[in-house]
Design an enzyme around this catalytic site. Structure first.
Site, PDB file in Angstrom:
ATOM      1  NE  ARG A   1      50.203-101.293   4.767  1.00  0.00           N
ATOM      2  CZ  ARG A   1      48.981-101.359   5.284  1.00  0.00           C
ATOM      3  NH1 ARG A   1      48.106-100.422   5.058  1.00  0.00           N
ATOM      4  NH2 ARG A   1      48.636-102.374   6.034  1.00  0.00           N
ATOM      5  CB  VAL A   2      48.135-100.783  -1.030  1.00  0.00           C
ATOM      6  CG1 VAL A   2      46.642-101.068  -1.069  1.00  0.00           C
ATOM      7  CG2 VAL A   2      48.451 -99.524  -1.835  1.00  0.00           C
ATOM      8  N   GLY A   3      47.255-101.823   2.055  1.00  0.00           N
ATOM      9  CA  GLY A   3      46.891-102.980   2.873  1.00  0.00           C
ATOM     10  C   GLY A   3      45.718-103.752   2.279  1.00  0.00           C
ATOM     11  CG  ASP A   4      42.880-105.140   5.099  1.00  0.00           C
ATOM     12  OD1 ASP A   4      43.669-104.264   5.512  1.00  0.00           O
ATOM     13  OD2 ASP A   4      41.741-105.313   5.577  1.00  0.00           O
TER      14      ASP A   4
ATOM     15  CB  THR B   1      40.341 -99.143   8.980  1.00  0.00           C
ATOM     16  OG1 THR B   1      41.649 -98.936   8.520  1.00  0.00           O
ATOM     17  CG2 THR B   1      39.464 -99.582   7.842  1.00  0.00           C
TER      18      THR B   1
ATOM     19  N   GLY C   1      46.571-105.031   7.906  1.00  0.00           N
ATOM     20  CA  GLY C   1      46.261-105.359   6.515  1.00  0.00           C
ATOM     21  C   GLY C   1      47.133-106.445   5.922  1.00  0.00           C
TER      22      GLY C   1
ATOM     23  CB  THR D   1      39.159-102.908  10.773  1.00  0.00           C
ATOM     24  OG1 THR D   1      40.158-102.048  11.330  1.00  0.00           O
ATOM     25  CG2 THR D   1      38.364-103.509  11.912  1.00  0.00           C
TER      26      THR D   1
HETATM   27  N1  ASP Z   1      43.414-102.729   7.620  1.00  0.00           N
HETATM   28  C1  ASP Z   1      43.940-101.400   7.492  1.00  0.00           C
HETATM   29  C2  ASP Z   1      45.244-101.467   6.753  1.00  0.00           C
HETATM   30  O1  ASP Z   1      46.015-102.364   7.023  1.00  0.00           O
HETATM   31  C3  ASP Z   1      44.172-100.737   8.781  1.00  0.00           C
HETATM   32  C4  ASP Z   1      42.997-100.799   9.722  1.00  0.00           C
HETATM   33  O2  ASP Z   1      42.154-101.646   9.612  1.00  0.00           O
HETATM   34  O3  ASP Z   1      42.908 -99.965  10.587  1.00  0.00           O
HETATM   35  O4  ASP Z   1      45.519-100.595   5.958  1.00  0.00           O
END
Ligand code: ASP
Length: 315
Positions: free
Chosen positions: A204-207, A176, A230, A227
């Site tokens: 799906r959605v992360g942080d 990321t 997430g 990063t």
């Molecule tokens: N934090 C990001 C997510 O979980 C992935 C990443 O940091 O590479 O979507």
């Protein structure tokens, strides 16, 4: 007058040998992002700087964001991004974009041109279309090959693709991108952009697009971009915790160390989080529990510095 500073990251996670083969391209992409971000910081403000730096990394195709975004379980790209301006806590985010590569600029449009803070999927792509954003090109052969390899590997390990997604993500590096900046007027800004985790479930959605999780900025306090995995970063509200610590008098260097340590201890696992942060005086906090942490920084009158391995000093 506060010094002008820009810090960026290109993701953090486990070591993979190809990172060394790709070193030159990654370092060049990080340096270009620092250059683009610093030019924007000189002619504009902290918000312009984080947008320019992140856009540069999205456009490079080198990182897991924008044109280089990872593929989900169905082999599709779904992008998330956010931006926050510390001057008035203005915030914009987009998630599950399918047709637009420049997610960070779209997040800024959500912030500045709509009454909302967060648009997802169809609606976000429609806004991008209405504003004339470029469409994302088809995934490169490199991405398609990685998708096929990962799918095979996951099948050979016997993972249930729908239920053990969290184990799947541990197999590879996320990449990321993010940036934090301080401008000459003392404004802090942060931005983060991602394709999310490889082989994630569709939707799906992360942080990354969540304020207080993958991004946060507040003038007089701190700007943060995260990063890593997430699901863990969001549950711990990592960026907000850095801000609370700095607000209570902890230095920014210590605050990022503390939060990385707490996440590692709480979830009993390394290679899960990387944080970049900048306080109101331009002090930098960079820390991760990862073998690889692509990162760099620069300030007005200084040389840009970048590093790839967690153990390596920026050079
Ligand atoms: N934090 C990001 C997510 O979980 C992935 C990443 O940091 O590479 O979507």
């Amino acid at each position: 007058m506060p010094r002008e500073v820009l810090v960026i990251h290109g993701g953090a996670g486990r070591f993979r040998p190809s990172i060394l083969e790709e070193r030159a391209a990654i370092e060049e992409a990080l340096r270009s992002a620092l250059y683009d971000g610093m030019s924007a910081l000189s002619s504009g403000n902290a918000l312009d700087a984080v947008e320019a730096a992140v856009k540069s990394m999205e456009g490079s195709g080198v990182f897991n964001a924008g044109k280089g975004a990872s593929l989900n379980l169905l082999g599709e790209q779904e992008l998330d991004a956010s931006v926050m301006f510390g001057r008035d806590l203005s915030f914009g985010a987009v998630a599950s974009l399918k047709y637009t590569w420049n997610a960070v600029s779209l997040a800024r449009k959500v912030m500045e041109r709509t009454d909302h803070v967060f648009l997802v999927g169809y609606g976000a792509d429609k806004l991008a279309e209405a504003l004339g954003f470029e469409r994302i090109p088809p995934p490169s052969p490199r991405l398609l090959e990685r998708y096929r390899e990962l799918l095979e590997k996951v099948r050979s390990l016997g993972y249930d693709l729908w239920r053990r997604n969290f184990e799947i993500v541990r197999l590879f590096l996320p990449d990321t991108v993010g940036a934090v900046a301080l401008d000459r007027d003392g404004n802090l800004a942060a931005a983060t952009s991602t394709g999310g985790l490889w082989l994630k479930l569709p939707g799906r959605v992360g942080d990354t697009p969540l304020p207080g999780a993958g991004v946060y900025a507040e003038n007089g306090v701190v700007a943060v971009s995260a990063t890593g995995i997430g699901e863990l970063i969001a549950r711990y509200l990592a960026a907000a915790r850095v801000a609370f610590k700095v607000k209570s008098g902890v230095s920014v260097e210590q605050a990022v160390r503390d939060v990385v340590h707490e996440v590692t201890r709480l979830f009993s696992e390394e290679n899960t989080i990387g944080l970049i942060a900048l306080d109101a005086a331009g002090n930098i906090g960079i820390h991760s529990n990862c073998e690889v942490f692509l990162r760099g920084y620069t300030f007005k009158g200084g040389e840009p510095r970048v590093a790839l391995l967690g153990s390596e000093e920026p050079h």
